[in-house]
Design a protein around this motif. Structure first.
Motif, PDB file in Angstrom:
ATOM      1  N   THR A  70      15.640 -76.177 -45.585  1.00  0.00           N
ATOM      2  CA  THR A  70      16.307 -74.888 -45.426  1.00  0.00           C
ATOM      3  C   THR A  70      16.995 -74.880 -44.058  1.00  0.00           C
ATOM      4  N   PRO A  71      17.910 -73.960 -43.840  1.00  0.00           N
ATOM      5  CA  PRO A  71      18.481 -73.853 -42.493  1.00  0.00           C
ATOM      6  C   PRO A  71      17.404 -73.661 -41.424  1.00  0.00           C
ATOM      7  N   THR A  72      16.370 -72.902 -41.742  1.00  0.00           N
ATOM      8  CA  THR A  72      15.278 -72.694 -40.790  1.00  0.00           C
ATOM      9  C   THR A  72      14.593 -74.018 -40.474  1.00  0.00           C
ATOM     10  N   ARG A  73      14.283 -74.802 -41.505  1.00  0.00           N
ATOM     11  CA  ARG A  73      13.618 -76.095 -41.276  1.00  0.00           C
ATOM     12  C   ARG A  73      14.530 -77.035 -40.495  1.00  0.00           C
ATOM     13  N   ALA A  74      15.830 -77.015 -40.809  1.00  0.00           N
ATOM     14  CA  ALA A  74      16.771 -77.862 -40.073  1.00  0.00           C
ATOM     15  C   ALA A  74      16.782 -77.485 -38.595  1.00  0.00           C
ATOM     16  N   LEU A  75      16.748 -76.192 -38.291  1.00  0.00           N
ATOM     17  CA  LEU A  75      16.690 -75.753 -36.894  1.00  0.00           C
ATOM     18  C   LEU A  75      15.397 -76.215 -36.230  1.00  0.00           C
ATOM     19  N   GLU A  76      14.285 -76.117 -36.944  1.00  0.00           N
ATOM     20  CA  GLU A  76      13.004 -76.563 -36.379  1.00  0.00           C
ATOM     21  C   GLU A  76      13.033 -78.059 -36.070  1.00  0.00           C
ATOM     22  N   ILE A  77      13.590 -78.851 -36.977  1.00  0.00           N
ATOM     23  CA  ILE A  77      13.700 -80.295 -36.765  1.00  0.00           C
ATOM     24  C   ILE A  77      14.584 -80.581 -35.556  1.00  0.00           C
ATOM     25  N   GLU A  82      15.511 -82.277 -29.860  1.00  0.00           N
ATOM     26  CA  GLU A  82      16.094 -82.009 -28.547  1.00  0.00           C
ATOM     27  C   GLU A  82      15.012 -81.850 -27.480  1.00  0.00           C
ATOM     28  N   THR A  83      13.909 -81.204 -27.848  1.00  0.00           N
ATOM     29  CA  THR A  83      12.803 -81.028 -26.908  1.00  0.00           C
ATOM     30  C   THR A  83      12.201 -82.383 -26.535  1.00  0.00           C
ATOM     31  N   TYR A  84      12.030 -83.249 -27.518  1.00  0.00           N
ATOM     32  CA  TYR A  84      11.546 -84.603 -27.242  1.00  0.00           C
ATOM     33  C   TYR A  84      12.495 -85.317 -26.282  1.00  0.00           C
ATOM     34  N   GLU A  85      13.795 -85.179 -26.499  1.00  0.00           N
ATOM     35  CA  GLU A  85      14.764 -85.856 -25.636  1.00  0.00           C
ATOM     36  C   GLU A  85      14.629 -85.421 -24.180  1.00  0.00           C
ATOM     37  N   TYR A  86      14.605 -84.097 -23.936  1.00  0.00           N
ATOM     38  CA  TYR A  86      14.607 -83.656 -22.531  1.00  0.00           C
ATOM     39  C   TYR A  86      13.234 -83.693 -21.885  1.00  0.00           C
ATOM     40  N   SER A  87      12.175 -83.670 -22.686  1.00  0.00           N
ATOM     41  CA  SER A  87      10.848 -83.612 -22.081  1.00  0.00           C
ATOM     42  C   SER A  87      10.146 -84.975 -22.001  1.00  0.00           C
ATOM     43  N   GLU A  88      10.511 -85.899 -22.881  1.00  0.00           N
ATOM     44  CA  GLU A  88       9.823 -87.192 -22.899  1.00  0.00           C
ATOM     45  C   GLU A  88      10.769 -88.384 -22.774  1.00  0.00           C
ATOM     46  N   ILE A 113      19.621 -84.790 -20.031  1.00  0.00           N
ATOM     47  CA  ILE A 113      18.451 -83.909 -19.979  1.00  0.00           C
ATOM     48  C   ILE A 113      18.909 -82.452 -20.007  1.00  0.00           C
ATOM     49  N   ALA A 114      19.880 -82.134 -19.171  1.00  0.00           N
ATOM     50  CA  ALA A 114      20.381 -80.755 -19.111  1.00  0.00           C
ATOM     51  C   ALA A 114      20.995 -80.330 -20.443  1.00  0.00           C
ATOM     52  N   GLU A 115      21.786 -81.216 -21.044  1.00  0.00           N
ATOM     53  CA  GLU A 115      22.428 -80.874 -22.319  1.00  0.00           C
ATOM     54  C   GLU A 115      21.414 -80.765 -23.447  1.00  0.00           C
ATOM     55  N   SER A 116      20.404 -81.617 -23.454  1.00  0.00           N
ATOM     56  CA  SER A 116      19.375 -81.530 -24.493  1.00  0.00           C
ATOM     57  C   SER A 116      18.604 -80.219 -24.388  1.00  0.00           C
ATOM     58  N   LYS A 117      18.317 -79.781 -23.157  1.00  0.00           N
ATOM     59  CA  LYS A 117      17.670 -78.478 -22.967  1.00  0.00           C
ATOM     60  C   LYS A 117      18.554 -77.366 -23.515  1.00  0.00           C
ATOM     61  N   GLU A 118      19.844 -77.451 -23.197  1.00  0.00           N
ATOM     62  CA  GLU A 118      20.789 -76.437 -23.667  1.00  0.00           C
ATOM     63  C   GLU A 118      20.855 -76.428 -25.195  1.00  0.00           C
ATOM     64  N   GLN A 122      19.924 -73.359 -27.687  1.00  0.00           N
ATOM     65  CA  GLN A 122      20.871 -72.829 -28.672  1.00  0.00           C
ATOM     66  C   GLN A 122      20.231 -72.784 -30.056  1.00  0.00           C
ATOM     67  N   PHE A 123      19.536 -73.866 -30.419  1.00  0.00           N
ATOM     68  CA  PHE A 123      18.865 -73.895 -31.732  1.00  0.00           C
ATOM     69  C   PHE A 123      17.763 -72.846 -31.791  1.00  0.00           C
ATOM     70  N   GLU A 124      17.008 -72.685 -30.710  1.00  0.00           N
ATOM     71  CA  GLU A 124      15.942 -71.675 -30.671  1.00  0.00           C
ATOM     72  C   GLU A 124      16.521 -70.272 -30.812  1.00  0.00           C
ATOM     73  N   ALA A 125      17.634 -70.012 -30.150  1.00  0.00           N
ATOM     74  CA  ALA A 125      18.280 -68.698 -30.252  1.00  0.00           C
ATOM     75  C   ALA A 125      18.741 -68.443 -31.685  1.00  0.00           C
ATOM     76  N   MET A 126      19.292 -69.463 -32.316  1.00  0.00           N
ATOM     77  CA  MET A 126      19.746 -69.305 -33.700  1.00  0.00           C
ATOM     78  C   MET A 126      18.561 -69.090 -34.632  1.00  0.00           C
ATOM     79  N   LEU A 127      17.472 -69.797 -34.389  1.00  0.00           N
ATOM     80  CA  LEU A 127      16.275 -69.623 -35.209  1.00  0.00           C
ATOM     81  C   LEU A 127      15.742 -68.201 -35.063  1.00  0.00           C
ATOM     82  N   ALA A 128      15.723 -67.687 -33.844  1.00  0.00           N
ATOM     83  CA  ALA A 128      15.265 -66.309 -33.614  1.00  0.00           C
ATOM     84  C   ALA A 128      16.197 -65.318 -34.309  1.00  0.00           C
TER      85      ALA A 128
END
Length: 162
Positions: A70-77, A82-88, A113-118, A122-128
């Protein structure tokens, strides 16, 4: 003993990564060929890149079947990635580049790192936002369901009375 489909999934993920890299690499080579004035070679790279992206989509169809994503699942993925990219991932790459004294790589990785956070934000805002829309739609649907239930009850009462 490991389930065989687990290896197939890993193979599909590897194939997707390879096809995706080939797509970008061939687009880059086409750009270089154009800059050198070799339009014929550029055209071959571009055509092949288009085929590579279709191969990658074929692998994605198996990894993320349309009926399960679903679009929701795609956003979660996407948020997870992106979180893995900027944090690990990128911080580890940065440590290596810094230890090797590769300032250009450190600068590039800092940007990533900065772009992955951004992107994650963006994905989190869309999910919300999607969650709020769903909640609003659920209220509308509930109101409609109550309206239909009331109408059905009145119709049943009328039928009993008649």
């Amino acid at each position: 003993m490991a389930r065989p489909e687990i290896k197939t999934i890993q193979n599909l993920e590897s194939a997707f990564a390879g096809e995706s890299m080939a797509y970008i690499k061939y687009r880059y080579f086409a750009k270089l060929a154009k800059a050198a004035g070799d339009l014929e070679t550029a055209a071959i790279f571009e055509a092949t890149a288009d085929q590579e992206v279709m191969h990658a989509f074929g692998h994605l169809d198996l990894l993320y079947p349309a009926n399960a994503i679903t679009p929701t699942r795609a956003l979660e993925i996407a948020i997870e990635g992106e979180t893995y990219e900027y944090s690990e991932m990128y911080p580890r790459f940065r440590e290596t580049a810094e230890a090797e004294g590769n300032a250009a790589a450190v600068a590039e990785i800092d940007e990533q790192i900065a772009e992955s956070k951004e992107h994650a934000q963006q994905f989190e805002a869309m999910l919300a936002k999607a969650g709020k829309r769903f909640a609003a739609l659920a209220k509308v649907e509930e109101r409609h369901a109550n309206h239909y239930r009331d109408a059905l009850n009145k119709a049943k009462q009328f039928a009993v009375a008649a």
